[in-house]
Scaffold this active site. Structure first.
Site, PDB file in Angstrom:
ATOM      1  N   ARG A  78      22.723 -20.098  24.022  1.00  0.00           N
ATOM      2  CA  ARG A  78      22.272 -19.654  25.093  1.00  0.00           C
ATOM      3  C   ARG A  78      21.704 -18.024  25.183  1.00  0.00           C
ATOM      4  O   ARG A  78      20.800 -17.826  25.620  1.00  0.00           O
ATOM      5  CB  ARG A  78      23.227 -19.777  26.278  1.00  0.00           C
ATOM      6  CG  ARG A  78      23.646 -21.212  26.602  1.00  0.00           C
ATOM      7  CD  ARG A  78      24.869 -21.249  27.283  1.00  0.00           C
ATOM      8  NE  ARG A  78      25.163 -22.549  27.904  1.00  0.00           N
ATOM      9  CZ  ARG A  78      25.626 -23.923  27.267  1.00  0.00           C
ATOM     10  NH1 ARG A  78      25.563 -23.742  25.892  1.00  0.00           N
ATOM     11  NH2 ARG A  78      25.754 -24.821  27.834  1.00  0.00           N
ATOM     12  N   GLY A 114      22.984 -31.277  19.594  1.00  0.00           N
ATOM     13  CA  GLY A 114      22.759 -31.792  20.728  1.00  0.00           C
ATOM     14  C   GLY A 114      22.467 -30.770  21.654  1.00  0.00           C
ATOM     15  O   GLY A 114      21.812 -31.014  22.689  1.00  0.00           O
ATOM     16  N   GLN A 123      25.539 -29.663  28.785  1.00  0.00           N
ATOM     17  CA  GLN A 123      24.263 -29.656  28.296  1.00  0.00           C
ATOM     18  C   GLN A 123      23.297 -30.290  29.471  1.00  0.00           C
ATOM     19  O   GLN A 123      22.150 -29.553  29.166  1.00  0.00           O
ATOM     20  CB  GLN A 123      24.113 -30.588  27.173  1.00  0.00           C
ATOM     21  CG  GLN A 123      25.161 -30.198  25.985  1.00  0.00           C
ATOM     22  CD  GLN A 123      25.191 -30.920  24.722  1.00  0.00           C
ATOM     23  OE1 GLN A 123      24.505 -32.076  24.772  1.00  0.00           O
ATOM     24  NE2 GLN A 123      25.778 -30.417  23.630  1.00  0.00           N
ATOM     25  N   ASP A 178      35.382 -30.808  22.729  1.00  0.00           N
ATOM     26  CA  ASP A 178      35.084 -30.763  21.165  1.00  0.00           C
ATOM     27  C   ASP A 178      36.426 -30.696  20.797  1.00  0.00           C
ATOM     28  O   ASP A 178      36.145 -30.917  19.374  1.00  0.00           O
ATOM     29  CB  ASP A 178      34.524 -29.487  21.096  1.00  0.00           C
ATOM     30  CG  ASP A 178      32.813 -29.770  21.602  1.00  0.00           C
ATOM     31  OD1 ASP A 178      32.399 -30.747  21.741  1.00  0.00           O
ATOM     32  OD2 ASP A 178      32.220 -28.812  21.958  1.00  0.00           O
TER      33      ASP A 178
HETATM   34  C1  S3P Z   1      28.127 -28.002  24.784  1.00  0.00           C
HETATM   35  C2  S3P Z   1      28.578 -28.968  25.800  1.00  0.00           C
HETATM   36  C3  S3P Z   1      29.304 -29.915  25.237  1.00  0.00           C
HETATM   37  C4  S3P Z   1      29.826 -29.861  23.829  1.00  0.00           C
HETATM   38  C5  S3P Z   1      29.003 -29.156  23.059  1.00  0.00           C
HETATM   39  C6  S3P Z   1      28.454 -28.149  23.228  1.00  0.00           C
HETATM   40  C7  S3P Z   1      27.339 -26.914  25.458  1.00  0.00           C
HETATM   41  O1  S3P Z   1      28.647 -31.355  25.475  1.00  0.00           O
HETATM   42  O2  S3P Z   1      30.454 -31.125  23.420  1.00  0.00           O
HETATM   43  O3  S3P Z   1      29.382 -29.120  21.851  1.00  0.00           O
HETATM   44  O4  S3P Z   1      27.059 -25.876  24.629  1.00  0.00           O
HETATM   45  O5  S3P Z   1      26.734 -27.154  26.507  1.00  0.00           O
HETATM   46  P1  S3P Z   1      28.413 -32.222  26.705  1.00  0.00           P
HETATM   47  O6  S3P Z   1      28.635 -31.173  27.839  1.00  0.00           O
HETATM   48  O7  S3P Z   1      27.151 -32.929  26.576  1.00  0.00           O
HETATM   49  O8  S3P Z   1      29.617 -32.558  26.813  1.00  0.00           O
END
Ligand code: S3P
Length: 446
Positions: free
Chosen positions: A31, A101, A176, A325
């Site tokens: 971020r 991701g 996310q 996580d």
């Molecule tokens: C993250 C959100 C999580 C997490 C990922 C990092 C983030 O995913 O598993 O490692 O930085 O927003 P989700 O929010 O899709 O579960």
């Protein structure tokens, strides 16, 4: 998936001892680059995680015009010269999110609001992960997005548009997704709200105000963003706390190896990331917070962990996003506890860097653990030790590799952990720090 890198781990030769600082938080590092790239002025960042995932984010924004200057060899300090909210330029090549991701889903929100075309790719693992969850809201806001399976799988082609504000109710509890929509909302024509089914990590909401963009929290599950039309580089350096997701590996290892006493410095204790501590506290772990304080907009503390006998517990589904996580290594804690651990409603674990329910069940069963796979979780009956002399597959998933290195400390012989190279995505210094507290782990040299 063969990505290489084999760890040889365990058993521990004695108690784990020491005082260590794990690297910076991965979520915040992503971020910080993104917001700095969109800001007017130069942002200074310290405590940045020098992991491949974060380097992928930096490279994608450099490809769109931001200027990243590393201030030290470790690449934990940098400045980012932003291009301003409307200053990104069309990338000449595909944007590569690597294994991340977070990078892919958050940047989708930003690309949705650009006056250009972009193509987003990643590695083989990322290309298997669901993207519909971000394609849907940015389409509702007016962007054009396409990819395999109707836009659910990368590579994604994104044609940015002038975006409409929306009231988005997310079907999945995902920071996310929430962050993708909030970032797209910076480019929208009015107030956007996001409502999620369970509260998720709030680093985007906490960091945007440092760049002059307010985010209003309506209630525990809803936030609102009214775009103010610009982001400004903060005068103060953005300080990134140590990553609780990395700290948990050592917290579990120290809890399990008899006589251990380890202090983990300046760990983020944001309640939306602190689920691991609540789970471990319920398992009767001996965790003491010392020197509580704040780093930027985030609460931190030193965490002292001493070995103890762990009990079983049933995870409260509301806590799942707060520990999402950490389940691979919490499964290890459970497999070596004196009770029964029950996790359900955690099907999200199946769409992480690997299917983390299936990969952990296979790896722990190979080591003789008593773990039963459920569609949305697992039931684990703890044992006193695990069986070594086996090879397990981390499936190119960093957290599986590190979790199994912790498990190996309580095995009766060495464990080989294959396809572990992805540790470099989130915790490149894992082996070095693990060795420093006395864990028995090394890279196999061919
Ligand atoms: C993250 C959100 C999580 C997490 C990922 C990092 C983030 O995913 O598993 O490692 O930085 O927003 P989700 O929010 O899709 O579960």
């Amino acid at each position: 998936m063969d990505i290489g890198g084999t760890l040889i781990a365990g058993p521990a030769k004695g108690p784990l001892k020491g005082n260590i600082t794990v690297p910076g938080d991965k979520s915040m590092s992503h971020r910080s680059i993104m917001l700095a790239a969109l800001a007017d002025g130069v942002t200074k960042i310290e405590g940045f995680l020098p992991g491949d995932d974060n380097f992928a984010t930096a490279a994608m924004f450099e490809a769109m015009g931001a200027k990243v200057t590393w201030l030290n060899d470790e690449k934990t300090a940098l400045t980012v010269e932003g291009v301003g909210l409307f200053g990104l330029k069309e990338p000449e090549n595909v944007l590569d999110a690597g294994n991340s991701g977070t990078a892919a889903r958050l940047i989708t929100g930003i690309l949705a609001g650009q006056d250009f075309h972009s193509v987003l790719v990643g590695d083989a693992s990322l290309h298997t992960r669901p993207m519909q969850r971000v394609a849907d809201p940015v389409r509702l806001m007016g962007a054009e997005i396409d990819g395999r399976e109707g836009g659910n799988k990368m590579p994604l082609a994104i044609r940015g548009k002038k975006l409409k504000a929306i009231d988005f109710v997310s079907p999945v509890a995902s920071a996310q997704v929430k962050s993708c929509v909030l970032l797209a909302a910076l480019f929208a024509d009015g107030e956007t709200t996001v409502t999620e089914p369970k509260a998720t990590r709030d680093h985007t909401e906490r960091m945007l105000p440092l760049f002059g963009q307010a985010v209003e929290r309506i209630d525990a599950l809803s936030v609102r963003l009214k775009p103010c039309g610009k982001l400004s580089a903060p005068k103060e350096t953005i300080q990134i706390p140590a990553d609780p997701s990395s700290a948990t590996f050592f917290a579990v290892a120290a809890s399990l190896v008899e006589g251990s006493d380890v202090v983990l410095n300046r760990i983020g204790i944001n309640p939306r990331r602190d689920g691991w501590r609540r789970v471990m506290a319920d398992m009767q772990a001996d965790l003491i917070l010392e020197n509580e304080g704040k780093v930027g907009a985030e609460p931190v503390a030193d965490i002292r962990v001493q070995a103890t006998t762990l009990a079983g517990m049933k995870v409260n589904p509301q806590d799942i996003p707060d520990a999402i996580d950490e389940f691979p290594v919490l499964f290890v804690a459970a497999a070596l506890s004196e009770g029964t651990f029950i996790l359900d409603e955690a099907e999200e674990l199946r769409v992480k860097e690997s299917d983390r329910i299936a990969t952990m069940v296979a790896a722990l069963q190979a080591c003789g653990a008593d773990i039963e796979e459920k569609p949305d979780g697992a039931v684990i009956h703890g044992k006193k030790s695990l069986k070594g002399g086996v090879t397990v597959d981390a499936h190119g998933d960093h957290r599986i590799a590190m979790a199994m290195a912790v498990a190996a400390q309580k095995a009766d012989a060495e464990i080989r952990i294959e396809n572990a190279a992805a540790i470099a995505t989130s915790f490149p210094s894992f082996v070095e720090l693990a060795q420093r507290i006395g864990m028995n782990v090394r890279w196999e040299t061919s």
